[in-house]
Design a protein around this motif. Structure first.
Motif, PDB file in Angstrom:
ATOM      1  N   ASP A 187       4.451  -8.241  -3.158  1.00 60.14           N
ATOM      2  CA  ASP A 187       5.445  -7.861  -2.372  1.00 60.14           C
ATOM      3  C   ASP A 187       5.044  -8.616  -0.717  1.00 60.14           C
ATOM      4  O   ASP A 187       6.061  -9.165  -0.111  1.00 60.14           O
ATOM      5  N   VAL A 188       3.688  -8.585  -0.453  1.00 59.39           N
ATOM      6  CA  VAL A 188       3.446  -9.239   0.638  1.00 59.39           C
ATOM      7  C   VAL A 188       3.688 -10.733   0.681  1.00 59.39           C
ATOM      8  O   VAL A 188       4.123 -11.370   1.656  1.00 59.39           O
ATOM      9  N   VAL A 189       3.358 -11.299  -0.503  1.00 63.22           N
ATOM     10  CA  VAL A 189       3.614 -12.960  -0.670  1.00 63.22           C
ATOM     11  C   VAL A 189       4.942 -13.085  -0.456  1.00 63.22           C
ATOM     12  O   VAL A 189       5.485 -14.217  -0.035  1.00 63.22           O
ATOM     13  N   LEU A 190       5.844 -12.482  -1.369  1.00 62.59           N
ATOM     14  CA  LEU A 190       7.426 -12.810  -1.323  1.00 62.59           C
ATOM     15  C   LEU A 190       7.865 -12.645   0.162  1.00 62.59           C
ATOM     16  O   LEU A 190       8.658 -13.314   0.605  1.00 62.59           O
ATOM     17  N   ALA A 191       7.304 -11.585   0.836  1.00 64.57           N
ATOM     18  CA  ALA A 191       7.857 -11.385   2.232  1.00 64.57           C
ATOM     19  C   ALA A 191       7.344 -12.590   3.097  1.00 64.57           C
ATOM     20  O   ALA A 191       8.390 -13.007   3.712  1.00 64.57           O
ATOM     21  N   ASP A 192       6.105 -12.998   2.917  1.00 64.90           N
ATOM     22  CA  ASP A 192       5.914 -14.251   3.796  1.00 64.90           C
ATOM     23  C   ASP A 192       6.789 -15.431   3.203  1.00 64.90           C
ATOM     24  O   ASP A 192       6.936 -16.330   4.091  1.00 64.90           O
ATOM     25  N   ILE A 226      10.615 -10.062   9.060  1.00 63.19           N
ATOM     26  CA  ILE A 226       9.244  -9.584   9.619  1.00 63.19           C
ATOM     27  C   ILE A 226       9.125  -8.147   9.518  1.00 63.19           C
ATOM     28  O   ILE A 226       7.744  -7.776   9.180  1.00 63.19           O
ATOM     29  N   ASP A 227       9.802  -7.168   9.783  1.00 61.18           N
ATOM     30  CA  ASP A 227       9.595  -5.885   9.435  1.00 61.18           C
ATOM     31  C   ASP A 227       9.287  -5.624   7.920  1.00 61.18           C
ATOM     32  O   ASP A 227       8.342  -4.744   7.651  1.00 61.18           O
ATOM     33  N   ALA A 228      10.113  -6.094   7.159  1.00 61.80           N
ATOM     34  CA  ALA A 228       9.895  -5.980   5.739  1.00 61.80           C
ATOM     35  C   ALA A 228       8.346  -6.502   5.294  1.00 61.80           C
ATOM     36  O   ALA A 228       7.667  -5.917   4.541  1.00 61.80           O
ATOM     37  N   ALA A 229       7.982  -7.696   5.958  1.00 61.84           N
ATOM     38  CA  ALA A 229       6.520  -8.161   5.780  1.00 61.84           C
ATOM     39  C   ALA A 229       5.596  -7.328   6.227  1.00 61.84           C
ATOM     40  O   ALA A 229       4.571  -6.885   5.546  1.00 61.84           O
ATOM     41  N   ALA A 230       5.604  -6.568   7.563  1.00 64.00           N
ATOM     42  CA  ALA A 230       4.892  -5.585   7.889  1.00 64.00           C
ATOM     43  C   ALA A 230       4.515  -4.380   6.992  1.00 64.00           C
ATOM     44  O   ALA A 230       3.798  -3.898   6.853  1.00 64.00           O
ATOM     45  N   LYS A 231       5.997  -3.807   6.638  1.00 65.75           N
ATOM     46  CA  LYS A 231       5.891  -2.681   5.646  1.00 65.75           C
ATOM     47  C   LYS A 231       4.971  -3.139   4.339  1.00 65.75           C
ATOM     48  O   LYS A 231       4.284  -2.146   3.996  1.00 65.75           O
ATOM     49  N   ALA A 232       4.967  -4.147   3.951  1.00 62.86           N
ATOM     50  CA  ALA A 232       4.420  -4.574   2.527  1.00 62.86           C
ATOM     51  C   ALA A 232       3.032  -4.649   2.732  1.00 62.86           C
ATOM     52  O   ALA A 232       2.148  -4.359   1.947  1.00 62.86           O
ATOM     53  N   THR A 233       2.796  -5.259   4.001  1.00 67.35           N
ATOM     54  CA  THR A 233       1.321  -5.370   4.525  1.00 67.35           C
ATOM     55  C   THR A 233       0.775  -3.941   4.591  1.00 67.35           C
ATOM     56  O   THR A 233      -0.381  -3.707   4.161  1.00 67.35           O
ATOM     57  N   ARG A 234       1.391  -2.911   5.088  1.00 70.97           N
ATOM     58  CA  ARG A 234       0.687  -1.711   5.491  1.00 70.97           C
ATOM     59  C   ARG A 234       0.798  -0.882   4.061  1.00 70.97           C
ATOM     60  O   ARG A 234      -0.172  -0.158   3.876  1.00 70.97           O
ATOM     61  N   ALA A 235       1.592  -1.258   3.151  1.00 68.73           N
ATOM     62  CA  ALA A 235       1.585  -0.505   1.895  1.00 68.73           C
ATOM     63  C   ALA A 235       0.182  -1.198   1.125  1.00 68.73           C
ATOM     64  O   ALA A 235      -0.376  -0.235   0.164  1.00 68.73           O
ATOM     65  N   LEU A 236       0.099  -2.408   1.334  1.00 66.31           N
ATOM     66  CA  LEU A 236      -0.997  -2.846   0.481  1.00 66.31           C
ATOM     67  C   LEU A 236      -2.282  -2.317   1.193  1.00 66.31           C
ATOM     68  O   LEU A 236      -3.426  -2.016   0.597  1.00 66.31           O
ATOM     69  N   ALA A 237      -2.228  -2.137   2.437  1.00 68.20           N
ATOM     70  CA  ALA A 237      -3.600  -1.594   3.108  1.00 68.20           C
ATOM     71  C   ALA A 237      -3.962  -0.180   2.821  1.00 68.20           C
ATOM     72  O   ALA A 237      -5.043   0.098   2.607  1.00 68.20           O
TER      73      ALA A 237
END
Length: 618
Positions: A187-192, A226-237
């Motif tokens: 999800d993070v990669v796709l968002a980026d 950008i919000d979607a990428a931040a959300k995916a990053t938080r989920a990974l964290a």
């Protein structure tokens, strides 16, 4: 995802079994210190220091130092041997990426997507580095864990009870969460990637965004990604907490259990040296190996799975299905321009791209009535696109003024910009999303009937049918240049703009399709300015403006044939280079028959339509 990535890895390892076996052999030598450290410490304590034999204890420690040196030498050999396994995989991935990209380009008949190639080659480098780290740490953990468990069994089998169960539990917990972590990483990669694609599209279309006044809309959609990428990053964290728990159970809990159970072990006959050796095995061998495994698999391992999956997907991607039909209600778009009718006025407009350079537009006076259809012609570099950008308000003149319905055009950037003017460039842009989202980008409230009517008016119905309807993805890489122009034309037809500027926006269409699109915009309320690509565009216009860099000429087709040598040359050039122009186009030597010209073209010259130098050079 893991199936594609696993297949690539299995194939790579199968082709290089010999290199991998040699690497495993050096890894076994590398694990010698971990396998012997606890046992040697136990011997140094029990047979040396506790037995009042200091020299013997020191000798065991010296032997341990020698084992460490052997392990360091083996580490060097492992690092060198790693390239024999990793580099061929990189070459295979590069071949896979380039072959897939070239095949898709050849099938679609379009230039190579260089942006997509750059992203995929970046994935290749990520996969290469991640693969090397995964091979080294996974293999290192396996041989180290095996050596530690054998060493603990040699000291006393009872020690395995304190180490093996928590180690298995920690590994099971981590392995169970690995698939979910890979999904979060994807999800993070796709968002980026979506951010990169949208940024690239916006950067290439800044002129059009500004001309259409879509800054707020573009900003909002970019913010959503950008919000979607931040959300995916938080989920990974959040998933990384599982790594910490797994490491705590598998690496730290055995150490705690050994220390807590030391009295019971001693009572049972386990020597103090053996207990200290077990602590050494866990703290200096098992725990670092497990920490490296968890960190690498939870980081580089996830990147490896995701990037290999993306590379495999790109290599397998084929051209879209060309079957299917659209099913949408028919209607008519609401295109009545509010708040004015599209009158354009240019007074003394001068513009150059550098103050020291010759002006591209010099002292131009031009008045267009509301609803006027003007074609702008001229040789390449004469300033046609510059004029369109000036009238749209994208460029600011160095002198003079430009007004739309009496209002300075650059002051029309507030409110609902697409009520005022729409500029369609030669290179139309299509963003990733459904066809409906692309068509309604400037008119998000458009109904299905309005969209359907706009599609029919512009002539995009075959494209909608080919793609399979409005709700299918409109991948810009899978559309031809002409199809992208049709999407942009429908998109610009929907909003109720008072002024439409076609800057060679139909150059990739065939003459018949170009005629249909231009005639649709000519029938639409409002003023139309067309930077002509073919002589047929000039024939359909009410007036023709000839740009020459050093002068201008303005008039009807017949007037310019009689009074402008440049226009006669252009008409002759068009007729020679485009023999397949629209049927019925007249030759340069005679005026077109009335039946082949729109009725508006037969009106007498309008005294309110003037240029700085009219009509041109004879």
């Amino acid at each position: 995802m893991s199936g594609r990535a696993g297949g690539l890895l299995r194939e790579s390892l199968h082709r290089r079994r010999g290199e991998f076996l040699r690497l495993t052999g050096w890894s076994l030598v590398q694990a010698v210190p971990a396998a012997l450290s606890g046992w040697m410490v136990a011997r140094a304590v029990d047979d040396g220091f506790l037995a009042d034999r200091t020299g013997k204890g020191l000798a065991w420690l010296v032997a341990l130092a020698g084992a460490v040196m052997v392990g360091a030498w083996a580490t060097r050999r492992v690092t060198l041997g790693l390239s024999a396994v990793v580099e061929p995989l990189r070459d295979e991935l590069v071949t896979l990426v380039t072959s897939g990209t070239l095949n898709r380009s050849a099938q679609a008949g379009r230039p190579v997507d260089t942006g997509g190639v750059a992203r995929l080659t970046e994935h290749v480098e990520i996969a290469r580095e991640a693969y090397g780290a995964v091979v080294m740490f996974v293999q290192g953990f396996v041989v180290t864990a095996a050596g530690v468990l054998l060493g603990l069994a040699a000291l006393d089998p009872a020690l395995l009870v304190f180490v093996l169960p928590p180690l298995v539990l920690g590994l099971a917990l981590f392995a169970g969460a690995l698939r979910a972590m890979a999904g979060r990483q994807r999800d993070v990669v796709l968002a980026d990637e979506r951010i990169a694609e949208s940024t690239s599209a916006v950067t290439g279309g800044l002129r059009d965004v500004a001309a259409c006044g879509a800054e707020d809309l573009v900003q909002r959609r970019a913010g959503e990604r950008i919000d979607a990428a931040a959300k995916a990053t938080r989920a990974l964290a959040r998933m990384t907490a599982v790594r910490t728990v797994s490491l705590g159970i598998g690496g730290w809990l055995p150490l705690v259990l050994i220390l807590a159970g030391a009295p019971w072990l001693v009572q049972r006959g386990v020597s103090a040296g053996a207990v200290l050796g077990a602590v050494t095995y866990v703290s200096r061998g098992l725990q670092p190996a497990l920490q490296g495994l968890v960190q690498v698999l939870g980081g580089s391992g996830l990147w490896l799975l995701v990037t290999l999956s993306r590379i495999a997907e790109a290599a397998e991607r084929t051209t879209p299905d060309t079957t299917g039909t659209a099913d949408a209600p028919r209607g008519h778009p609401g295109t009545v321009p509010p708040g004015g009718f599209g009158g354009v006025e240019l007074r003394g407009v001068t513009f150059g791209y550098a103050r020291s350079a010759e002006p591209v537009v010099d002292g131009l006076d031009l008045v267009l009535r509301p609803g006027e259809h003007l074609a702008v012609v001229g040789p390449s570099g004469a300033g046609k696109s510059t004029l369109a950008s000036l009238v749209a308000g994208v460029l600011e003149p160095q002198a003079g003024r430009i007004r739309l319905d009496g209002v300075p055009v650059r002051a029309l950037g507030t409110g609902t910009p697409t009520r005022h003017r729409v500029l369609i460039p030669q290179e139309a842009y299509v963003f990733d999303g459904t066809l409906w989202e692309n068509l309604t980008y400037l008119a998000p409230d458009a109904t299905a009937a309005q969209v359907d009517a706009a599609v029919d008016a512009v002539g995009a119905r075959p494209l909608v049918a080919r793609l399979g309807g409005y709700d299918v993805p409109a991948d810009p890489r899978e559309l031809s240049a002409g199809e992208r122009q049709l999407v942009a034309l429908v998109r610009s037809y929907l909003p109720p703009a008072r002024l439409v500027l076609l800057d060679e926006a139909t150059c990739h269409l065939d003459p018949a399709s170009e005629a249909r699109a231009e005639e649709a915009f000519a029938r639409r309320p409002g003023t139309l300015l067309v930077c002509a690509h073919r002589i047929s565009s000039a024939l359909r216009a009410d007036r023709v403006l000839v740009l020459d860099g050093t002068g201008t000429a303005l008039g009807t087709h017949e007037e310019l044939l009689a009074g402008s040598a440049l226009y006669r040359d252009l008409v002759g050039h068009w007729e020679v280079t485009e023999p397949s122009r629209a049927a019925g186009s007249p030759s340069a030597a005679q005026s077109p028959p009335t039946a082949q010209r729109p009725p508006t073209a037969q009106r007498p010259p309008d005294p309110n339509v003037t240029a700085s130098r009219t009509p041109g050079r004879s």
